[in-house]
Design an enzyme around this catalytic site. Sequence first.
Site, mmCIF file in Angstrom:
data_model
loop_
_atom_site.group_PDB
_atom_site.id
_atom_site.type_symbol
_atom_site.label_atom_id
_atom_site.label_comp_id
_atom_site.label_asym_id
_atom_site.label_seq_id
_atom_site.Cartn_x
_atom_site.Cartn_y
_atom_site.Cartn_z
ATOM 1 N N LEU A 219 -4.809 9.498 -5.903
ATOM 2 C CA LEU A 219 -4.805 8.038 -5.825
ATOM 3 C C LEU A 219 -5.099 7.632 -4.385
ATOM 4 O O LEU A 219 -4.341 7.985 -3.482
ATOM 5 C CB LEU A 219 -3.416 7.532 -6.244
ATOM 6 N N HIS A 220 -6.214 6.921 -4.177
ATOM 7 C CA HIS A 220 -6.495 6.500 -2.801
ATOM 8 C C HIS A 220 -7.300 5.206 -2.685
ATOM 9 O O HIS A 220 -7.403 4.642 -1.607
ATOM 10 C CB HIS A 220 -7.250 7.604 -2.051
ATOM 11 N N ARG A 221 -7.871 4.694 -3.783
ATOM 12 C CA ARG A 221 -8.707 3.502 -3.703
ATOM 13 C C ARG A 221 -7.890 2.291 -3.258
ATOM 14 O O ARG A 221 -6.777 2.074 -3.746
ATOM 15 C CB ARG A 221 -9.335 3.197 -5.054
ATOM 16 N N PRO A 222 -8.432 1.468 -2.337
ATOM 17 C CA PRO A 222 -7.710 0.278 -1.887
ATOM 18 C C PRO A 222 -7.246 -0.612 -3.036
ATOM 19 O O PRO A 222 -6.152 -1.179 -2.977
ATOM 20 C CB PRO A 222 -8.737 -0.431 -0.996
ATOM 21 N N ASP A 297 -8.552 8.217 -9.208
ATOM 22 C CA ASP A 297 -9.496 7.134 -8.948
ATOM 23 C C ASP A 297 -10.654 7.631 -8.078
ATOM 24 O O ASP A 297 -11.388 6.853 -7.484
ATOM 25 C CB ASP A 297 -8.801 5.915 -8.323
#
Length: 381
Positions: A219-222, A297
């Site tokens: 999980l890393h998307r803004p 993501d």
Amino acid sequence: MVRKPQPPQILCVVGARPNFMKIAPIMRVLNHPQSGLSGKLVHTGQHYDAAMKTTFFEQLHIPEPDIDLEVGSGTHATQTADIMKRFEPVLDEQRPHAVLVVGDVNSTIACALVAVKKGIPVIHVEAGLRSGDRTMPEEINRVLTDQISELLFTTEKSAADNLLREGVDSDRIHFAGNVMIDTLRYNLAQAIPAMTTTSGLKKNGSRLDLSNGYGLLTLHRPANVDHPEVLQNLLSALVDISRDIPLIFPVHPRTRQRIIDAGLEPMIASSALYMTGPLGYLEMLGMMKDARLVLTDSGGIQEETTALGIPCVTLRENTERPITVEQGTNTIVGNDPRAIHACVADILSTGGKSGCIPELWDGQAAERIVETIALWSNGSL
């Protein structure tokens, strides 16, 4: 004595960890004596962690960069500007035949812009992918890089349709396959087993039990981690899912800070959601190939899970890699907890989508790319 002419030099750019997996097979083939070309590697330092950089370069057998710009982190504008300023003198000194960029990070568009403004042809590997979401910085980087590239190498046939619709000449477009899958196939036998990677993980004094399988989470998307309410809803759903199957969560440093800032650590601590630090490529590959499912993501992981035949639950509203949904193992669920629960429940009860391997995801994409560049460089294309 007649001097032997030097082969055309292709200056290859990497900036972030996803680039490493894409550039590794290209550098390997490009610097083979029979390629007729010469490759040099520039690392912009866009994502820079000394330990992780060393791990990835060693595991993927990437040569040490010939040039390191050491840009570091910053806002999109600051980072892009800094890369451009530091890359221009490199081009003045090296005078390459072409600049090759991969993917869609800030380094990709920054170096492509500098090159094309100096009259140096740009080669874009992984061209034509579109999510249709212009709020994603990566989407802007993709569209602009494709518009100024001389050679565009695609991973799936729908990418050519996108490029043609945007006015790119068909003669510049070449369907080569997926270099990410080159790297996966090349390293699969060396993948580090999940049991090895997770051997020290404990919760409440008990070791992690993988006997009934596990899920892998990234999980890393803004859009997912920068809004506390969205992040809390997502993690709440994932904590619930961890009651049915333990989830291993290699946490991006930025995501970890967002979790801390939102006060969500206690919720995770009481669950079967196991946070680890970032993993090397071989560790991550081992975690993916042994998982019952992957929640992510990440665009690259959508491709890798399709190649491995592992069900993938994509926590986004769209994807720039539609072939992973149409032919592969990927299902798009967004960040709605009900949709996530339903998809995971289906995978745990039925095994999920089996999918198939897309065309030209055969481990030979880099060979096709370098062969095409060689033909183009000597005027035979």
